[in-house]
Write a protein that holds these residues in place. Structure first.
Motif, PDB file in Angstrom:
ATOM      1  N   ARG A  19      11.535 -17.484  11.908  1.00  0.00           N
ATOM      2  CA  ARG A  19      10.212 -17.067  12.378  1.00  0.00           C
ATOM      3  C   ARG A  19       9.173 -17.438  11.335  1.00  0.00           C
ATOM      4  NH1 ARG A  19       9.594 -12.501   9.333  1.00  0.00           N
ATOM      5  NH2 ARG A  19      11.430 -11.217   9.118  1.00  0.00           N
ATOM      6  N   SER A  21       6.286 -16.328   9.002  1.00  0.00           N
ATOM      7  CA  SER A  21       6.033 -15.001   8.440  1.00  0.00           C
ATOM      8  C   SER A  21       4.675 -14.876   7.756  1.00  0.00           C
ATOM      9  CB  SER A  21       7.162 -14.602   7.486  1.00  0.00           C
ATOM     10  OG  SER A  21       7.299 -15.537   6.451  1.00  0.00           O
ATOM     11  N   GLY A  22       3.777 -15.837   7.972  1.00  0.00           N
ATOM     12  CA  GLY A  22       2.429 -15.688   7.445  1.00  0.00           C
ATOM     13  C   GLY A  22       1.890 -16.966   6.842  1.00  0.00           C
ATOM     14  N   THR A  50       8.719 -22.306  20.162  1.00  0.00           N
ATOM     15  CA  THR A  50       8.202 -20.973  19.856  1.00  0.00           C
ATOM     16  C   THR A  50       8.218 -20.106  21.108  1.00  0.00           C
ATOM     17  OG1 THR A  50       5.903 -21.550  20.347  1.00  0.00           O
ATOM     18  CG2 THR A  50       6.675 -21.951  18.097  1.00  0.00           C
ATOM     19  N   GLU A  83      -2.378 -17.760  10.029  1.00  0.00           N
ATOM     20  CA  GLU A  83      -2.415 -16.295  10.135  1.00  0.00           C
ATOM     21  C   GLU A  83      -2.206 -15.841  11.572  1.00  0.00           C
ATOM     22  OE1 GLU A  83      -6.246 -15.551   8.419  1.00  0.00           O
ATOM     23  OE2 GLU A  83      -5.424 -15.327   6.398  1.00  0.00           O
ATOM     24  N   ALA A  86       1.508 -15.942  12.698  1.00  0.00           N
ATOM     25  CA  ALA A  86       2.496 -15.146  11.954  1.00  0.00           C
ATOM     26  C   ALA A  86       3.291 -14.277  12.922  1.00  0.00           C
ATOM     27  CB  ALA A  86       1.798 -14.271  10.918  1.00  0.00           C
ATOM     28  N   GLY A  87       4.589 -14.235  12.728  1.00  0.00           N
ATOM     29  CA  GLY A  87       5.472 -13.448  13.581  1.00  0.00           C
ATOM     30  C   GLY A  87       6.056 -14.234  14.730  1.00  0.00           C
ATOM     31  N   LEU A  88       5.611 -15.462  14.922  1.00  0.00           N
ATOM     32  CA  LEU A  88       6.124 -16.302  16.005  1.00  0.00           C
ATOM     33  C   LEU A  88       7.590 -16.644  15.748  1.00  0.00           C
ATOM     34  CD1 LEU A  88       4.519 -17.336  18.436  1.00  0.00           C
ATOM     35  CD2 LEU A  88       4.219 -19.482  17.219  1.00  0.00           C
ATOM     36  N   ASN A  89       8.440 -16.441  16.748  1.00  0.00           N
ATOM     37  CA  ASN A  89       9.861 -16.748  16.624  1.00  0.00           C
ATOM     38  C   ASN A  89      10.098 -18.237  16.835  1.00  0.00           C
ATOM     39  OD1 ASN A  89      10.926 -14.075  16.179  1.00  0.00           O
ATOM     40  ND2 ASN A  89      10.289 -13.648  18.268  1.00  0.00           N
TER      41      ASN A  89
END
Length: 181
Positions: A19, A21-22, A50, A83, A86-89
């Motif tokens: 993923r 993460s930022g 994604t 930003e 962020a958090g996208l798998n």
């Protein structure tokens, strides 16, 4: 974790590999959290798919920055884009991954397998696996009310056998053992 997609051949099932993460730095670089072992191997599987927009990501370059993996991605030109994502798998089709050697498994292959102990008593189904540092841990949905079983995935000690064809794992574990006791 992603599951099988309806009407998609097994070899094209999407397998989670990490993923975003930022953001990293002032440009569009992103921190990448990898599920692969070793972590750098995530960059061998391209392009990433994604679970949201933009859909496909193509890595232009990557580096290790201390303990982190940092990537430059074609579709992420600015820090603001990094930003926002962020958090996208990140996933790849199963066909993009090498076949695991005998006795080794992708975590995804263990999800949903029935677990029983040496006496043949059912313990439940594998819901997920956790990376506990020293070893992985099977999280087993316990039938009926109660706390899930957390069984260390240690072959020869707690895990006797894994049979993907029959969908069964045999463990040295008792139904009354839970993390809450």
């Amino acid at each position: 974790m992603g599951g099988p997609l309806k009407d998609v051949p097994v070899e094209d099932e999407l397998i989670p590999v990490g993923r975003l993460s930022g953001a990293w730095g002032v440009g569009g670089a992103v921190k990448v959290f990898s599920y692969t072992d070793p972590p750098e191997q995530i960059f061998e599987y391209q392009p990433w798919r994604t679970d949201g927009s933009p859909g496909l990501l193509r890595v232009l370059g990557w580096r290790r920055q201390g303990p982190r993996l940092v990537a430059e991605i074609e579709q992420i030109p600015t820090r603001e884009d990094a930003e926002r994502l962020a958090g996208l798998n990140l996933s790849v089709p199963r066909s993009a991954l090498p076949r695991p050697p005998d006795g080794r498994y992708y975590w995804r292959d263990l999800i949903g397998l029935e677990v029983e102990n040496r006496e043949g008593r059912p313990l439940g189904r594998v819901r997920e696996l956790l990376d506990a540092g020293v070893h992985d841990v099977l999280v087993i949905d316990r039938p009926g009310p109660g706390v899930d079983h957390l069984v260390p995935f240690v072959r020869g000690r707690f895990v006797d056998s894994v049979d993907l064809k029959t969908g069964r794992i045999v463990v040295d574990w008792q139904p009354e053992w839970t993390d809450a006791e």
